[in-house]
Design a protein around this motif. Sequence first.
Motif, PDB file in Angstrom:
ATOM      1  N   ILE A  64     -19.477  15.077  42.889  1.00  0.00           N
ATOM      2  CA  ILE A  64     -20.712  15.155  43.737  1.00  0.00           C
ATOM      3  C   ILE A  64     -21.059  17.079  44.134  1.00  0.00           C
ATOM      4  O   ILE A  64     -22.018  16.935  43.917  1.00  0.00           O
ATOM      5  CB  ILE A  64     -20.103  14.708  45.596  1.00  0.00           C
ATOM      6  N   ILE A  65     -19.914  17.546  44.338  1.00  0.00           N
ATOM      7  CA  ILE A  65     -20.216  19.289  44.060  1.00  0.00           C
ATOM      8  C   ILE A  65     -21.217  20.238  43.308  1.00  0.00           C
ATOM      9  O   ILE A  65     -22.476  20.607  43.796  1.00  0.00           O
ATOM     10  CB  ILE A  65     -18.896  19.866  44.847  1.00  0.00           C
ATOM     11  N   GLU A  66     -20.428  19.186  41.893  1.00  0.00           N
ATOM     12  CA  GLU A  66     -20.689  19.431  40.656  1.00  0.00           C
ATOM     13  C   GLU A  66     -22.461  19.103  40.713  1.00  0.00           C
ATOM     14  O   GLU A  66     -23.432  19.448  39.647  1.00  0.00           O
ATOM     15  CB  GLU A  66     -20.446  19.403  39.628  1.00  0.00           C
ATOM     16  N   GLY A  67     -23.386  18.147  41.767  1.00  0.00           N
ATOM     17  CA  GLY A  67     -24.438  17.897  41.453  1.00  0.00           C
ATOM     18  C   GLY A  67     -24.366  16.083  40.564  1.00  0.00           C
ATOM     19  O   GLY A  67     -25.524  15.453  40.182  1.00  0.00           O
ATOM     20  N   ALA A  68     -23.175  15.627  41.000  1.00  0.00           N
ATOM     21  CA  ALA A  68     -23.491  13.802  39.809  1.00  0.00           C
ATOM     22  C   ALA A  68     -23.527  13.293  41.350  1.00  0.00           C
ATOM     23  O   ALA A  68     -22.933  13.151  42.492  1.00  0.00           O
ATOM     24  CB  ALA A  68     -21.946  13.693  38.965  1.00  0.00           C
ATOM     25  N   ARG A  69     -24.143  12.048  40.936  1.00  0.00           N
ATOM     26  CA  ARG A  69     -24.859  10.918  41.843  1.00  0.00           C
ATOM     27  C   ARG A  69     -22.930   9.867  41.383  1.00  0.00           C
ATOM     28  O   ARG A  69     -23.195   9.247  40.838  1.00  0.00           O
ATOM     29  CB  ARG A  69     -25.499  10.645  41.379  1.00  0.00           C
ATOM     30  N   THR A  70     -22.874   9.838  42.398  1.00  0.00           N
ATOM     31  CA  THR A  70     -21.103   8.913  42.085  1.00  0.00           C
ATOM     32  C   THR A  70     -20.788   8.818  43.281  1.00  0.00           C
ATOM     33  O   THR A  70     -20.883   9.537  44.489  1.00  0.00           O
ATOM     34  CB  THR A  70     -20.080   9.615  40.621  1.00  0.00           C
ATOM     35  N   SER A  71     -19.458   7.887  43.381  1.00  0.00           N
ATOM     36  CA  SER A  71     -18.970   8.017  44.872  1.00  0.00           C
ATOM     37  C   SER A  71     -16.957   7.232  43.494  1.00  0.00           C
ATOM     38  O   SER A  71     -16.760   7.606  43.320  1.00  0.00           O
ATOM     39  CB  SER A  71     -19.053   6.866  45.330  1.00  0.00           C
ATOM     40  N   VAL A  72     -15.896   7.202  45.282  1.00  0.00           N
ATOM     41  CA  VAL A  72     -14.734   7.674  45.421  1.00  0.00           C
ATOM     42  C   VAL A  72     -14.760   5.542  44.303  1.00  0.00           C
ATOM     43  O   VAL A  72     -14.105   5.508  44.052  1.00  0.00           O
ATOM     44  CB  VAL A  72     -13.921   7.278  46.301  1.00  0.00           C
ATOM     45  N   ASP A  73     -15.861   4.636  44.447  1.00  0.00           N
ATOM     46  CA  ASP A  73     -15.336   3.488  43.794  1.00  0.00           C
ATOM     47  C   ASP A  73     -16.165   4.021  43.110  1.00  0.00           C
ATOM     48  O   ASP A  73     -14.963   3.423  41.385  1.00  0.00           O
ATOM     49  CB  ASP A  73     -16.086   2.676  44.582  1.00  0.00           C
ATOM     50  N   ASP A  74     -16.730   4.416  42.027  1.00  0.00           N
ATOM     51  CA  ASP A  74     -17.379   4.702  40.550  1.00  0.00           C
ATOM     52  C   ASP A  74     -16.502   5.627  39.876  1.00  0.00           C
ATOM     53  O   ASP A  74     -16.059   5.082  38.884  1.00  0.00           O
ATOM     54  CB  ASP A  74     -18.651   5.821  40.529  1.00  0.00           C
TER      55      ASP A  74
END
Length: 278
Positions: A64-74
């Motif tokens: 997320i800090i690097e700009g990716a749209r993701t989550s822990v589950d992902d």
Amino acid sequence: MSIEALVDPAPAVLRAAAARPDVASAMDEAHAALADLRFSEGLRRGWEEARAEAAVREAAALSIIEGARTSVDDVRALSMADEGGAASDPGAALALGIWRSQWNLASHFPALNTRSQGGARVAPTPLPALIAGLHRDACSGLVASGLTPPREVAVPTDPALLAPALGYARCDAPALAVAAALTAHFRFRRVFAQASSVVGGGLARWILVIRGVDPTGVCVPSAYDALEPARAGRSLAGWVNADEAGLARWITHYCVGVVYGAQVGRDVARHVQAGRLS
């Protein structure tokens, strides 16, 4: 003024900032939170599972800090399906590599329950090799997907940027201050064109574990900044100022993140004890 013209904080300034009463108080709170984590019931027998889940959560935060749209589950799903190949999209490719980076790092942490491990010790890794390995793993998903040329992996944007990082890692300042410095340096200077903050975050975790501040390896230091990356960016301005007061603000911010990361670690330990991760 250009980024190149700014001065990297000297280790002496880092030590002075860490000695300020307000910073010492913030570090005491972080130490207390990590001590509570150390004695979480779920880590008595499940510390290996907890480290694996902490690697997933730290990877999600760094993604997320690097700009990716993701989550822990992902990220957890990516890790469970990982067969070393290409990912479906750029965000997934980045997150997968970051997870590999965190997992490989955690696999080299000293065992938490040394009695059950026969007191085995992990051979120390030279810092340059550790940095190169962290970046190589972090970029592995991008390389496999054809999004990053292999020639750009583990090659800094400017070799001179590695010298300050090595100086911070070897500095005799408190471990929390050193971890804060490494996190800031790799974020601000962008030592690597891609995933630079991932390398800094990995080095910071390594410092906390190796120096005995977080022997569990289950704290998730980047989770706090992933909640509000913009807030983290504002706090990073203290590091950019390169003076004692600015560094004090950044170290304090980092310690708040460690307290939060320890809370995340305790949540991980509870889930491990309960036999479910989500």
